[in-house]
Every structure is written in C-alpha cells, then in structure tokens.
Design an enzyme around this catalytic site. Structure first.
Site, PDB file in Angstrom:
ATOM      1  CB  CYS A   1      -1.076   0.128   1.164  1.00  0.00           C
ATOM      2  SG  CYS A   1      -2.453   0.969   0.883  1.00  0.00           S
TER       3      CYS A   1
ATOM      4  CG  HIS B   1      -4.014  -3.913   2.633  1.00  0.00           C
ATOM      5  ND1 HIS B   1      -3.240  -3.399   3.673  1.00  0.00           N
ATOM      6  CD2 HIS B   1      -4.403  -2.789   2.008  1.00  0.00           C
ATOM      7  CE1 HIS B   1      -3.448  -2.064   3.566  1.00  0.00           C
ATOM      8  NE2 HIS B   1      -3.831  -1.786   2.607  1.00  0.00           N
TER       9      HIS B   1
ATOM     10  CD  GLU C   1      -2.828  -6.596   5.489  1.00  0.00           C
ATOM     11  OE1 GLU C   1      -3.616  -5.775   5.373  1.00  0.00           O
ATOM     12  OE2 GLU C   1      -1.988  -6.865   4.420  1.00  0.00           O
TER      13      GLU C   1
END
Length: 363
Positions: free
Chosen positions: A248, A333, A335
């Site tokens: 990001c 992202h 995760e």
C-alpha cells in the site's frame, strides 16, 4: 439526532446521526466491502476520512476485541444506509456505536449511499461536512471552503515508541516501519515464523540496521506518499543492504525512492473485491484495497524495476520488483485475506528473499 451531510459540490443529504455528536469535515470516499466494517473503522489508512459503505446494513455483527487493526481507531466517520444497534454475533463484545462514541467518531445513517457513491465516482473524492440539521447552508459551505487536507497523517498514526511481537520457533527477524500499520500484518509475519520489531515512521536507517533485521517492511498508511519523506529516504539507504517488502503506502514509498512518481486517483480503490493479475503466474487474485494514490506507469525511468501485478479494472500498477536488489511491493493488502488466501504467498516470497540474503539454505 437529526443530522445532515453536506458535500463540497453543495449536495445535501439529511439523515440520522450515530456515534459522536460533534461536527467534522473530512475527505469523503467509498468502500465496496460487504463485511469488515470493524477493520475499516480501525484501519489507520482511513485516518480523517469519511467512508461511505456501499453495503446497505452496517453494525449487525457488532465489534469483536480480537479483530481490531489498530489500538486507537481514527476514522473520520461512517456514512451508511441502515445502522444496526442490536448486533447478533456470539463473538461481539461491544456495539459499533459504543466504539464510535469511545473514540469520538461521527456517523450518519438513513441517507442514499448509492447516490453519494455515484457522485464520488463521477466527480471524484471531495471534502464533506457532517453537522447538525439546522446549521445554515452558507456556514456549511464556508467551513468546507476554509478546510485544507492535512499532510501529517502518518506522523499522527504511527506508533509512539518501538515494540516487539515474537513468534514461536522464529527463524527470521523483521523490522516494520509503521506508517499506519494494520495489526494483521504483525499476525501474518508471526504465523510465518518471524519475530517482528515495529518502529515509528521517523526512525532513521542507522537505527534500523543496528537491530540487524533479516528484512525490513514498510507498512500501509494514510495520506500522500510524497509527504512521507523519512520513509522514502530509509528505502534509499537500506535498498541493497537488506531485503525490503512494502504494501500500500509502502509500495508507493518504494516506487518514489526508486525515481518513479505517484498521483492522486479520482476516487481510489477501497474494498475487498478488486481483481489483480499476477503477470508472472497469469493468475488473477481477488484483493483487498484501500488507497487514494497510485504509481505512475513510468518504470522506463528505472529499467531494473519490473511490474509484477496490474489491476484488471483500470490497469494501474499493483506490484513491483527490483531485478537485482531484494525488493518487492504490492499496492493491495495480502494480510486481509479477501480471496481468502489468494495473496498470502507474498509473505513467503519475502521470507525466501531473507533466506537467500542470509545464506540460510536449510531454513
């Protein structure tokens, strides 16, 4: 509590307030996720932003202590169609409004979120005001005109002092430069057998290297990446000395450190349903995204940088890799597990880079 939402283009929508009763001005954006309002609420990348939720029902499963992405939520406010104050979820410990009141976050419901989303898509993100219904319109527009977007968001959301999270049977040590980090990044590294040392955004490269990390990670965060000068300098100082991974804002910082450029998008990418193509494998990943800025496709300025991922909705750059230095980055992202595991391999790729850098073939 009757309230109204006033947009910079003079659109006014009347609704019912929830959360904090204070007046607030923020940039207004929209998110297309169907679940995950707690993660949005507590994601530091949304610092001082109003988020319009396109999914119509928000609050229905409450808030769970284990699911926070930061310890101090700093979202500007929620704008929703229907707000539920009586959640049904055996894991819930609080209501959404409990947390919004606790952290002084404003909200407005019973407004046409489809209309607001179309306005943002057509005209771009803009300033917006949530205020009492009886505030005169000329005062609203005057306040909006006088408001300037902040440029110190990362300094406001980074951790105040270093902290550590250790993994059982850890093999590697990762230093995370906290630009507004989501806690699930730490959990993901711990699950992969990595000890994590989180340091504030302004920590200099000499201090980072003294800790002898096997790899350095640059996190997500809010605001314009060009304002994050300390992190950009750290990438320049550390690149080639230690493996680097960024997501990001970290992805944008790595691009800027290598001479590329960034730009503000019309309305950004926000949601857990963005298709991204891995140019190496040819596979399409369903990704979770939250960003207002993107990297300009000018990799010819740095011929050793390779584009590894592209967004299939608008062909923006979603991933970069350096051919010589152990550097990789993605705009989305991994995760967040929207696929749910489409992108978790990126942590393994970073671990492989640390393994090679350390010469630990048996790790």
């Amino acid at each position: 509590m009757k309230r109204k939402l006033v947009l910079e283009n003079q659109t006014v929508l009347h609704g019912v307030g929830f959360g904090s009763p204070k007046e607030r001005i923020c940039e207004i954006v929209f998110n297309t996720s169907m679940v995950g309002y707690q993660e949005i609420l507590s994601d530091p990348s949304y610092h001082e932003q109003f988020v319009v939720m396109t999914y119509p029902l928000i609050g229905n499963y409450g808030i769970t202590n284990e699911d926070f992405e930061s310890l101090v939520p700093s979202l500007g406010g929620f704008i929703v169609r229907e707000f539920n104050q009586i959640p049904s979820n055996f894991r819930a410990s609080k209501t959404l409004e409990d947390v919004m009141n606790e952290y002084d976050i404003v909200g407005i419901s019973e407004v046409d979120t489809r209309k607001i989303t179309r306005i943002i898509r057509n005209e771009g993100s803009m300033k917006a005001l949530i205020t009492d219904e009886d505030t005169p319109m000329d005062e609203c527009l005057s306040r909006l005109k006088g408001y300037s977007y902040p440029n110190n968001q990362v300094k406001e959301v980074t951790c105040k002092r270093p902290w550590r999270s250790r993994a059982e049977h850890a093999k590697y040590n990762v230093t995370i430069v906290d630009c507004g980090m989501k806690l699930n990044i730490v959990r993901s590294f711990n699950e992969k057998g990595c000890n994590v040392h989180v340091v504030p955004y302004g920590t200099d490269s000499q201090t980072i290297i003294k800790d002898q990390p096997d790899g350095v990670f640059f996190s997500n965060g809010p605001g314009n990446p060009e304002d994050v000068t300390a992190a950009i300098q750290n990438v320049k100082d550390l690149q080639g000395k230690v493996p680097i991974f960024g997501i990001c804002l970290g992805h944008q910082v790595i691009a800027l450190a290598n001479g590329l450029h960034t730009y503000k998008m019309k309305f950004g990418h926000r949601g857990g349903n963005h298709p991204v193509k891995n140019l190496n494998s040819g596979k399409v990943e369903i990704t979770s995204q939250n960003h207002s800025y993107a990297v300009v496709n000018d990799v010819t300025l740095h011929p050793k940088l390779t584009i590894t991922h592209i967004n299939l909705l608008d062909n923006t750059i979603e991933g970069l890799r350096h051919e010589n230095d152990a550097v990789l980055s993605v705009q989305y992202h991994p995760e967040s597990a929207p696929g749910p595991q489409d992108s978790h391999y990126l942590f393994d790729e970073f671990i492989d880079q640390m393994k090679k850098h350390r010469g630990d073939d048996n790790a």
